[in-house]
Design an enzyme around this catalytic site. Structure first.
Site, PDB file in Angstrom:
ATOM      1  CD  GLU A 200      58.622   4.831  30.423  1.00  0.00           C
ATOM      2  OE1 GLU A 200      59.482   3.950  30.618  1.00  0.00           O
ATOM      3  OE2 GLU A 200      57.822   4.798  29.475  1.00  0.00           O
TER       4      GLU A 200
ATOM      5  CD  GLU B  19      54.200   3.524  27.847  1.00  0.00           C
ATOM      6  OE1 GLU B  19      54.930   4.514  27.658  1.00  0.00           O
ATOM      7  OE2 GLU B  19      53.277   3.516  28.672  1.00  0.00           O
TER       8      GLU B  19
HETATM    9  N1  CAA Z   1      63.558  12.677  22.499  1.00  0.00           N
HETATM   10  C1  CAA Z   1      64.066  13.643  21.702  1.00  0.00           C
HETATM   11  N2  CAA Z   1      65.151  13.462  20.935  1.00  0.00           N
HETATM   12  C2  CAA Z   1      65.745  12.254  20.970  1.00  0.00           C
HETATM   13  C3  CAA Z   1      65.262  11.207  21.766  1.00  0.00           C
HETATM   14  C4  CAA Z   1      64.102  11.451  22.555  1.00  0.00           C
HETATM   15  N3  CAA Z   1      63.533  10.509  23.321  1.00  0.00           N
HETATM   16  N4  CAA Z   1      66.060  10.127  21.609  1.00  0.00           N
HETATM   17  C5  CAA Z   1      67.013  10.501  20.728  1.00  0.00           C
HETATM   18  N5  CAA Z   1      66.821  11.781  20.342  1.00  0.00           N
HETATM   19  C6  CAA Z   1      67.639  12.570  19.416  1.00  0.00           C
HETATM   20  C7  CAA Z   1      68.970  12.960  20.025  1.00  0.00           C
HETATM   21  O1  CAA Z   1      68.821  14.125  20.817  1.00  0.00           O
HETATM   22  C8  CAA Z   1      69.796  13.163  18.793  1.00  0.00           C
HETATM   23  O2  CAA Z   1      69.465  14.406  18.234  1.00  0.00           O
HETATM   24  P1  CAA Z   1      70.657  15.450  17.807  1.00  0.00           P
HETATM   25  O3  CAA Z   1      71.411  14.705  16.734  1.00  0.00           O
HETATM   26  O4  CAA Z   1      69.904  16.635  17.319  1.00  0.00           O
HETATM   27  O5  CAA Z   1      71.450  15.671  19.031  1.00  0.00           O
HETATM   28  C9  CAA Z   1      69.270  12.109  17.828  1.00  0.00           C
HETATM   29  O6  CAA Z   1      67.977  11.748  18.301  1.00  0.00           O
HETATM   30  C10 CAA Z   1      70.121  10.846  17.785  1.00  0.00           C
HETATM   31  O7  CAA Z   1      70.238  10.368  19.123  1.00  0.00           O
HETATM   32  P2  CAA Z   1      71.655  10.056  19.815  1.00  0.00           P
HETATM   33  O8  CAA Z   1      72.729  10.882  19.211  1.00  0.00           O
HETATM   34  O9  CAA Z   1      71.459  10.159  21.304  1.00  0.00           O
HETATM   35  O10 CAA Z   1      71.843   8.557  19.351  1.00  0.00           O
HETATM   36  P3  CAA Z   1      72.693   7.441  20.116  1.00  0.00           P
HETATM   37  O11 CAA Z   1      72.743   6.293  19.179  1.00  0.00           O
HETATM   38  O12 CAA Z   1      73.955   7.980  20.643  1.00  0.00           O
HETATM   39  O13 CAA Z   1      71.792   7.040  21.403  1.00  0.00           O
HETATM   40  C11 CAA Z   1      69.777   6.420  22.554  1.00  0.00           C
HETATM   41  C12 CAA Z   1      70.536   6.459  21.208  1.00  0.00           C
HETATM   42  C13 CAA Z   1      70.487   5.503  23.529  1.00  0.00           C
HETATM   43  C14 CAA Z   1      68.372   5.904  22.267  1.00  0.00           C
HETATM   44  C15 CAA Z   1      69.713   7.850  23.142  1.00  0.00           C
HETATM   45  O14 CAA Z   1      69.297   8.753  22.110  1.00  0.00           O
HETATM   46  C16 CAA Z   1      68.754   7.996  24.281  1.00  0.00           C
HETATM   47  O15 CAA Z   1      69.040   7.573  25.387  1.00  0.00           O
HETATM   48  N6  CAA Z   1      67.568   8.627  24.010  1.00  0.00           N
HETATM   49  C17 CAA Z   1      66.585   8.854  25.045  1.00  0.00           C
HETATM   50  C18 CAA Z   1      65.775   7.615  25.359  1.00  0.00           C
HETATM   51  C19 CAA Z   1      64.755   7.901  26.424  1.00  0.00           C
HETATM   52  O16 CAA Z   1      65.057   8.012  27.583  1.00  0.00           O
HETATM   53  N7  CAA Z   1      63.473   8.079  25.975  1.00  0.00           N
HETATM   54  C20 CAA Z   1      62.381   8.498  26.849  1.00  0.00           C
HETATM   55  C21 CAA Z   1      61.745   7.301  27.455  1.00  0.00           C
HETATM   56  S1  CAA Z   1      60.571   7.731  28.688  1.00  0.00           S
HETATM   57  C22 CAA Z   1      59.112   7.759  27.870  1.00  0.00           C
HETATM   58  O17 CAA Z   1      59.015   7.574  26.669  1.00  0.00           O
HETATM   59  C23 CAA Z   1      57.874   7.939  28.690  1.00  0.00           C
HETATM   60  C24 CAA Z   1      57.345   9.278  28.685  1.00  0.00           C
HETATM   61  O18 CAA Z   1      56.166   9.438  28.327  1.00  0.00           O
HETATM   62  C25 CAA Z   1      58.126  10.414  29.142  1.00  0.00           C
END
Ligand code: CAA
Length: 244
Positions: A136, A116
């Protein structure tokens, strides 16, 4: 230029501002503090005549922005409350009211609010490793950072619905086919390409640049007739910046 923000870096050089989302340890996840920092910096950019173009990019190798900070978001008493906290400052309206062109230089994960933020920019340059997604609905919520309105305007209704309702993540080349990004460049070249583009735009008359942006970005939401009137006014040099 001095920085002074917790979650972003701000630099300004040769009329080009650069805002870096700077939480690489959390894949630049969008937190309440980042909202406040972006709000402050965008207001400063809007009022700064020295800035003719701004670039938005993400720090680190892995992500432009992996969406809302889920640790923060999911620990709020409820999703509604988490949203209400975020809506106390209308960052998205502010983003869309910036008169200077905004270029998103994108790499790695571009998810949820990250997508976004990119959609609030005017031009998107993607590194070939960029991956776009809207998780989302899978999390039981809907986009609240303007995405249900900005993204369909870029890629159309059915592609937006498919991405949102199925949570299918798309690679950079498909994002290009969708019209979501303007260019896909070799891995890691996105910032340099954005900088070159920004310098070119900054070399043009800044008022003409702002009027051109206003004519297109405001006109697209008008009837053709009203849009033509807007163009006429802007041709005569009468800009009417949106107030936020
Ligand atoms: N929020 C907080 N921390 C996050 C994050 C997020 N959205 N995405 C990644 N991180 C953090 C992880 O917790 C991790 O921290 P630690 O090392 O302290 O555990 C660090 O970043 C590295 O991430 P990963 O180890 O998970 O990295 P990966 O390469 O294995 O995976 C990924 C990457 C697929 C992007 C995975 O991190 C993931 O699925 N993240 C969440 C994505 C998501 O769903 N975002 C929210 C979208 S909804 C939205 O944005 C709308 C809204 O307003 C709510």
């Amino acid at each position: 230029m001095a920085n002074g923000f917790e979650t972003i870096l701000y630099e300004k050089k040769e009329h080009v501002a650069c805002v870096t989302l700077n939480r690489p340890q959390a894949l630049n996840a969008y937190s309440v503090q980042m909202r406040d920092d972006l709000y402050e910096v965008l207001r400063a950019i809007k009022d700064d005549d020295e800035v003719r173009v701004a670039i938005v990019k993400g720090a680190g190798d892995k992500a432009f922005c992996a969406g809302a900070d889920l640790k923060e978001f999911l620990t709020a008493p409820s999703a509604i409350e988490a949203r209400q906290i975020r809506f106390r400052r209308d960052l998205w309206k502010l983003f869309l009211s910036v008169p200077q062109p905004l270029i998103a230089a994108i790499h790695g994960y571009v998810l949820g609010s990250g997508m976004e933020i990119a959609a609030c920019c005017d031009i998107r340059i993607a590194s070939e490793d960029a991956v776009f997604g809207l998780p989302e609905v899978g999390l039981g919520i809907i986009p609240g950072a303007g995405g249900t309105q900005t993204i369909p305007r870029l890629i159309g209704v059915s592609r937006s619905l498919e991405m949102l309702l199925t949570n299918r993540w798309i690679p950079a080349d498909e994002a290009y086919q969708f019209g979501l990004v303007n260019q896909v460049v070799s891995k890691g070249k996105h910032v340099k390409t954005a900088e070159e583009m920004a310098l070119k735009i900054a070399s043009f008359n800044p008022d003409a640049v702002k009027r051109a942006k206003e004519a297109i970005t405001r006109g697209i939401d008008m009837s053709l007739q009203d849009g033509l009137e807007l163009e006429k006014r802007l041709t005569l040099g009468r800009r009417q910046p949106r107030i936020v």
